[in-house]
Design an enzyme around this catalytic site. Structure first.
Site, PDB file in Angstrom:
ATOM      1  N   LYS A 138      32.579  46.882  26.022  1.00 24.47           N
ATOM      2  CA  LYS A 138      32.860  46.199  27.291  1.00 24.47           C
ATOM      3  C   LYS A 138      32.183  44.829  27.352  1.00 24.47           C
ATOM      4  O   LYS A 138      32.761  43.861  27.845  1.00 24.47           O
ATOM      5  CB  LYS A 138      32.340  47.080  28.432  1.00 24.47           C
ATOM      6  CG  LYS A 138      33.300  47.232  29.556  1.00 24.47           C
ATOM      7  CD  LYS A 138      32.955  48.389  30.460  1.00 24.47           C
ATOM      8  CE  LYS A 138      33.727  49.629  30.063  1.00 24.47           C
ATOM      9  NZ  LYS A 138      33.466  50.764  30.935  1.00 24.47           N
TER      10      LYS A 138
ATOM     11  N   ASN B  42      36.795  55.277  45.821  1.00 24.85           N
ATOM     12  CA  ASN B  42      35.907  56.091  44.991  1.00 24.85           C
ATOM     13  C   ASN B  42      34.594  56.317  45.739  1.00 24.85           C
ATOM     14  O   ASN B  42      34.418  55.850  46.857  1.00 24.85           O
ATOM     15  CB  ASN B  42      35.680  55.418  43.630  1.00 24.85           C
ATOM     16  CG  ASN B  42      35.107  54.027  43.800  1.00 24.85           C
ATOM     17  OD1 ASN B  42      34.003  53.847  44.301  1.00 24.85           O
ATOM     18  ND2 ASN B  42      35.887  53.015  43.420  1.00 24.85           N
TER      19      ASN B  42
ATOM     20  N   ASP C  94      40.682  50.645  39.761  1.00 21.29           N
ATOM     21  CA  ASP C  94      41.417  50.073  38.628  1.00 21.29           C
ATOM     22  C   ASP C  94      42.860  49.747  38.989  1.00 21.29           C
ATOM     23  O   ASP C  94      43.437  48.799  38.487  1.00 21.29           O
ATOM     24  CB  ASP C  94      41.388  51.057  37.449  1.00 21.29           C
ATOM     25  CG  ASP C  94      39.974  51.194  36.890  1.00 21.29           C
ATOM     26  OD1 ASP C  94      39.274  50.167  36.841  1.00 21.29           O
ATOM     27  OD2 ASP C  94      39.566  52.317  36.535  1.00 21.29           O
TER      28      ASP C  94
ATOM     29  N   ILE D  41      37.693  41.606  37.907  1.00 19.53           N
ATOM     30  CA  ILE D  41      36.941  40.541  38.576  1.00 19.53           C
ATOM     31  C   ILE D  41      35.894  39.926  37.649  1.00 19.53           C
ATOM     32  O   ILE D  41      35.807  38.701  37.506  1.00 19.53           O
ATOM     33  CB  ILE D  41      36.276  41.089  39.862  1.00 19.53           C
ATOM     34  CG1 ILE D  41      37.356  41.646  40.797  1.00 19.53           C
ATOM     35  CG2 ILE D  41      35.442  40.009  40.556  1.00 19.53           C
ATOM     36  CD1 ILE D  41      36.846  42.452  41.965  1.00 19.53           C
TER      37      ILE D  41
ATOM     38  N   PHE E 155      28.463  46.190  34.728  1.00 20.57           N
ATOM     39  CA  PHE E 155      27.970  47.571  34.691  1.00 20.57           C
ATOM     40  C   PHE E 155      28.971  48.413  33.907  1.00 20.57           C
ATOM     41  O   PHE E 155      30.157  48.129  33.914  1.00 20.57           O
ATOM     42  CB  PHE E 155      27.819  48.137  36.118  1.00 20.57           C
ATOM     43  CG  PHE E 155      26.495  47.793  36.737  1.00 20.57           C
ATOM     44  CD1 PHE E 155      26.226  46.496  37.143  1.00 20.57           C
ATOM     45  CD2 PHE E 155      25.509  48.763  36.886  1.00 20.57           C
ATOM     46  CE1 PHE E 155      25.001  46.173  37.695  1.00 20.57           C
ATOM     47  CE2 PHE E 155      24.283  48.445  37.440  1.00 20.57           C
ATOM     48  CZ  PHE E 155      24.022  47.154  37.840  1.00 20.57           C
TER      49      PHE E 155
ATOM     50  N   LYS F  54      52.891  54.393  58.729  1.00 22.10           N
ATOM     51  CA  LYS F  54      52.291  55.603  58.169  1.00 22.10           C
ATOM     52  C   LYS F  54      53.377  56.457  57.502  1.00 22.10           C
ATOM     53  O   LYS F  54      54.412  56.724  58.114  1.00 22.10           O
ATOM     54  CB  LYS F  54      51.612  56.385  59.300  1.00 22.10           C
ATOM     55  CG  LYS F  54      50.858  57.580  58.810  1.00 22.10           C
ATOM     56  CD  LYS F  54      50.193  58.312  59.951  1.00 22.10           C
ATOM     57  CE  LYS F  54      49.668  59.641  59.445  1.00 22.10           C
ATOM     58  NZ  LYS F  54      49.347  60.555  60.524  1.00 22.10           N
TER      59      LYS F  54
ATOM     60  N   LYS G 101      34.722  41.821  27.861  1.00 21.56           N
ATOM     61  CA  LYS G 101      34.713  41.117  29.153  1.00 21.56           C
ATOM     62  C   LYS G 101      33.897  39.820  29.100  1.00 21.56           C
ATOM     63  O   LYS G 101      33.659  39.202  30.123  1.00 21.56           O
ATOM     64  CB  LYS G 101      34.161  42.051  30.239  1.00 21.56           C
ATOM     65  CG  LYS G 101      34.996  43.324  30.429  1.00 21.56           C
ATOM     66  CD  LYS G 101      34.702  44.022  31.733  1.00 21.56           C
ATOM     67  CE  LYS G 101      35.521  45.293  31.858  1.00 21.56           C
ATOM     68  NZ  LYS G 101      35.771  45.694  33.243  1.00 21.56           N
TER      69      LYS G 101
HETATM   70  O1  C5P Z   1      36.248  48.441  32.929  1.00 26.85           O
HETATM   71  P1  C5P Z   1      35.203  49.064  33.794  1.00 26.85           P
HETATM   72  O2  C5P Z   1      35.674  49.357  35.188  1.00 26.85           O
HETATM   73  O3  C5P Z   1      34.523  50.248  33.191  1.00 26.85           O
HETATM   74  O4  C5P Z   1      34.076  47.943  33.882  1.00 26.85           O
HETATM   75  C1  C5P Z   1      32.995  48.019  34.744  1.00 26.85           C
HETATM   76  C2  C5P Z   1      32.468  46.649  35.038  1.00 26.85           C
HETATM   77  O5  C5P Z   1      33.540  45.753  35.324  1.00 26.85           O
HETATM   78  C3  C5P Z   1      31.621  46.638  36.294  1.00 26.85           C
HETATM   79  O6  C5P Z   1      30.677  45.597  36.161  1.00 26.85           O
HETATM   80  C4  C5P Z   1      32.632  46.355  37.387  1.00 26.85           C
HETATM   81  O7  C5P Z   1      32.045  45.806  38.548  1.00 26.85           O
HETATM   82  C5  C5P Z   1      33.532  45.363  36.683  1.00 26.85           C
HETATM   83  N1  C5P Z   1      34.938  45.413  37.129  1.00 26.85           N
HETATM   84  C6  C5P Z   1      35.466  44.345  37.817  1.00 26.85           C
HETATM   85  N2  C5P Z   1      36.784  44.356  38.200  1.00 26.85           N
HETATM   86  C7  C5P Z   1      37.574  45.411  37.910  1.00 26.85           C
HETATM   87  C8  C5P Z   1      37.040  46.518  37.214  1.00 26.85           C
HETATM   88  C9  C5P Z   1      35.717  46.485  36.837  1.00 26.85           C
HETATM   89  O8  C5P Z   1      34.734  43.379  38.087  1.00 26.85           O
HETATM   90  N3  C5P Z   1      38.835  45.407  38.294  1.00 26.85           N
END
Ligand code: C5P
Length: 398
Positions: free
Chosen positions: A337, A210, A279, A307, A323, A289, A341
């Site tokens: 969120k 991204n 994601d 994470i 975030f 390749k 989380k």
């Molecule tokens: O679920 P979403 O991606 O919107 O959540 C964003 C937050 O979750 C951010 O703080 C991002 O760093 C963290 N995150 C993470 N691991 C993932 C996806 C998001 O730590 N696989």
């Protein structure tokens, strides 16, 4: 000796005899690693030539509010946002009064009004002017507005008077500038920050990723160092120079970042998840390749580990900040969120805008906890990072 690396400082020079010392201030700030631009008022140019300051700073000197050419380069609002600190040295009695009254009649005045940066003034004036109640009241007002006041010193003045009002020596001023970036709010704390994007390999040469630049995470790291913390950045692939005094653990994929984060958080106090983690990742990574023979191919993806959730789950004493990049109903989605989380706080921002957020130097955000929501209006990522670190420090001190 405290460092000023990664710091951007505007030295504002107003029209007093002490202006000759401003050249030395510019030099000493650069010696400590700061990037310096100079803004002069018209009367300052009577005391020191802009060319001297241009040669020293390596930037054109900014002087004219109404110069279309200069505004086309770096306009006063951009300059105001560029800076981490606006240092006005020397600050005359007249300039101090104009700050108090919020006048925008010179470039330096306009920058003072527009900047989200810290502001410091080093007053320089005749002892009678300094001790006048009008000046005392003005200085008091500036202090109440969180403007830092450096000095003045006492001694023999250029006019022959003896008393208080001389500008401090350049070294003393530069020491105070360095000190003001070391807040000590997080001294003794270990902060772990994920930053940047992750890359999920499809084959040896292709990946899913991204647009995250990592700027927000790196700015948070710099602000945490400034606040006295021991900082580890777990960094996805970015093209940024890490701030001084940080440990950087590189991680390419989400799985690598996940493992690195869990390991680094064992002895941490604060975890900030600012990385834009992919994601999903390809279920199978081709060893060679992939050839361009078929008209279409299918890519099966599986979910990456979350994470920040894993860290919050495993380390219940850790203060965990996430975030939320949203395009609508920002607070509602961010709160969801926060709960889902198990975060202590979440920084939410609007990614539908192009002037802030991804790949931009600026950001606008909301700091959301279980019982509060505070807006941070548009400001540089450096400044926003300081505000977030400040909010974290206050929250953990409660
Ligand atoms: O679920 P979403 O991606 O919107 O959540 C964003 C937050 O979750 C951010 O703080 C991002 O760093 C963290 N995150 C993470 N691991 C993932 C996806 C998001 O730590 N696989």
């Amino acid at each position: 000796m405290s460092t000023l690396s990664n710091k951007r400082i505007i030295v504002g020079i107003t029209g007093g005899i002490a202006a000759y010392k401003s050249a030395e201030i510019v030099r000493r700030l650069q010696d400590r690693g700061a990037e310096v631009q100079v803004v002069m008022t018209p009367s300052a140019e009577e005391f020191i030539r802009p060319l001297t300051l241009q040669a020293l700073s390596g930037y054109p000197v900014h002087a004219d509010l109404l110069d279309p050419e200069a505004e086309a380069g770096m306009g006063h609002i951009e300059l105001a946002r560029w800076a981490d600190l606006l240092l006005i040295a020397p600050a005359t009695a007249d300039f101090v009064a104009s700050m108090v009254h919020g006048r925008g009649n010179s470039l330096l005045n306009a920058i003072y009004l527009a900047t989200p940066a810290r502001i410091a003034v080093a007053p320089a004036m005749n002892q009678g002017m300094w001790s006048h109640p009008a000046t005392s009241d003005n200085m008091q007002t500036l202090k109440q507005r969180q403007v830092m006041i450096f000095g003045p010193d006492s001694g023999i003045q250029a006019c022959g008077d003896i008393g208080e009002g001389r500008m401090q020596q350049p070294d003393t001023i530069v020491d105070q500038v360095a000190n003001c970036f070391e807040t000590g709010q997080l001294s003794g704390k270990k902060v772990v920050i994920t930053a940047g994007p992750t890359r999920e390999a499809i084959d040896p040469v292709r990946y899913i990723s991204n647009h995250s630049s990592g700027k927000m995470g790196y700015s948070l790291a710099a602000a945490a160092v400034e606040a006295g913390a021991q900082v580890t950045i777990i960094s996805g692939p970015v093209s940024l120079t890490p701030p001084d005094r940080c440990t950087v653990i590189p991680a390419v994929s989400a799985a690598e970042m996940h493992n690195a984060a869990l390991a680094a958080c064992v002895d941490a106090d604060i975890f900030i998840a600012s990385a834009a983690v992919a994601d999903y990742r390809p279920v199978n990574v081709a060893e060679q390749k992939i050839k361009k023979s078929a008209d279409s191919i299918e890519l099966k993806l599986e979910k990456n580990p979350d994470i920040v959730s894993a860290v919050a789950e495993n380390f219940s004493d850790l203060f965990v900040v996430g975030f939320a990049a949203e395009t609508q109903d920002i607070e509602t989605y961010a709160r969801d969120k926060l709960v889902r989380k198990k975060l202590d706080a979440i920084v939410a921002n609007d990614v539908s805008r192009t002037d802030v957020g991804f790949n931009s130097d600026d950001n606008e955000a909301w700091w959301i906890t279980a019982d509060s929501c505070q807006a941070f209006s548009k400001r540089s990522k450096t400044q926003l990072a300081r505000d977030i670190i400040d909010a974290i420090s206050k929250q953990i001190a409660r």
